[in-house]
Design a protein around this motif. Structure first.
Motif, mmCIF file in Angstrom:
data_model
loop_
_atom_site.group_PDB
_atom_site.id
_atom_site.type_symbol
_atom_site.label_atom_id
_atom_site.label_comp_id
_atom_site.label_asym_id
_atom_site.label_seq_id
_atom_site.Cartn_x
_atom_site.Cartn_y
_atom_site.Cartn_z
ATOM 1 N N ALA A 92 31.704 59.190 45.006
ATOM 2 C CA ALA A 92 32.226 57.858 45.326
ATOM 3 C C ALA A 92 33.747 57.920 45.414
ATOM 4 O O ALA A 92 34.359 58.938 45.053
ATOM 5 C CB ALA A 92 31.826 56.845 44.257
ATOM 6 N N VAL A 93 34.316 56.824 45.870
ATOM 7 C CA VAL A 93 35.758 56.632 45.729
ATOM 8 C C VAL A 93 35.978 55.940 44.390
ATOM 9 O O VAL A 93 35.349 54.914 44.106
ATOM 10 C CB VAL A 93 36.326 55.776 46.869
ATOM 11 N N TYR A 94 36.849 56.525 43.591
ATOM 12 C CA TYR A 94 37.118 55.988 42.254
ATOM 13 C C TYR A 94 38.440 55.235 42.264
ATOM 14 O O TYR A 94 39.461 55.756 42.727
ATOM 15 C CB TYR A 94 37.156 57.127 41.236
ATOM 16 N N TYR A 95 38.387 54.031 41.706
ATOM 17 C CA TYR A 95 39.550 53.157 41.665
ATOM 18 C C TYR A 95 39.975 52.892 40.227
ATOM 19 O O TYR A 95 39.133 52.623 39.360
ATOM 20 C CB TYR A 95 39.240 51.812 42.327
ATOM 21 N N CYS A 96 41.263 52.906 40.021
ATOM 22 C CA CYS A 96 41.858 52.504 38.756
ATOM 23 C C CYS A 96 42.309 51.051 38.887
ATOM 24 O O CYS A 96 42.761 50.641 39.971
ATOM 25 C CB CYS A 96 43.042 53.414 38.460
ATOM 26 N N ALA A 97 42.197 50.293 37.804
ATOM 27 C CA ALA A 97 42.586 48.887 37.842
ATOM 28 C C ALA A 97 43.251 48.481 36.537
ATOM 29 O O ALA A 97 42.915 49.010 35.470
ATOM 30 C CB ALA A 97 41.373 48.005 38.108
ATOM 31 N N ALA A 98 44.177 47.539 36.652
ATOM 32 C CA ALA A 98 44.905 47.029 35.490
ATOM 33 C C ALA A 98 44.756 45.517 35.420
ATOM 34 O O ALA A 98 44.817 44.830 36.442
ATOM 35 C CB ALA A 98 46.384 47.400 35.583
ATOM 36 N N ASP A 99 44.590 45.011 34.209
ATOM 37 C CA ASP A 99 44.416 43.582 34.038
ATOM 38 C C ASP A 99 45.312 43.070 32.917
ATOM 39 O O ASP A 99 45.447 43.727 31.885
ATOM 40 C CB ASP A 99 42.956 43.265 33.728
#
Length: 123
Positions: A92-99
Motif C-alpha cells: 500500500a501507500v503509507y501515510y503519516c498524519a499529525a493531529d
C-alpha cells in the motif's frame, strides 16, 4: 502548518522488515497525536497505528497488531513505523498524519498529512 515527509518505503519480500520514518517540520509535534494510515490499490484509506503525544500509549489495527510498532522521537520531530513479518496484503501507500488532538485516534480526520510512501511486499 506542519509538513510531514515519509521515507523508507520500497520493495521487501514477505516475512521481511522495513522501517518507515515521518519527519515533521514547520512546528514541533511533541504535543500532537500521530498516526499511520495506508491505502492499497482500489481500496479506501485505512487506519494502521496511532501514538499519543508522549508515546505513552499506542493502538493498532487488528491486521497489523503484533507485527508493526509505532514509535516517536520528539527530540527529532520524527515518528516511525517498524514493520516486521510483512505480508503481501501490506502492500500500500503509507501515510503519516499529525493531529492537534494529543491522543491521536483511528479516524482519518487528522489535521496534517504527508504525501505517502509506497511499500510493496512480494510473495
Amino acid at each position: 502548518q506542519v509538513q510531514l515527509v515519509e521515507s523508507g518505503g520500497g520493495l521487501v519480500q514477505a516475512g521481511g522488515s522495513l522501517r518507515l520514518s515521518c519527519a515533521a517540520s514547520g512546528r514541533i509535534i511533541s504535543t500532537y497525536g500521530m498516526g499511520w494510515f495506508r491505502q492499497a490499490p482500489g481500496k479506501e484509506r485505512e487506519f494502521v497505528a496511532t501514538i499519543t503525544w508522549n508515546g505513552g500509549s499506542t493502538y493498532y489495527a487488528d491486521s497489523v497488531k503484533g507485527r508493526f510498532t509505532i514509535s516517536r522521537d520528539n527530540a527529532k520531530n520524527t515518528v516511525y513505523l517498524q514493520m516486521d513479518r510483512r505480508k503481501p496484503e501490506d502492500t500500500a501507500v503509507y501515510y503519516c498524519a499529525a493531529d492537534q488532538n494529543p491522543f491521536g485516534g483511528v479516524r482519518d480526520d487528522y489535521d496534517y498529512w504527508g504525501q505517502g510512501t509506497q511499500v510493496t511486499v512480494s510473495s
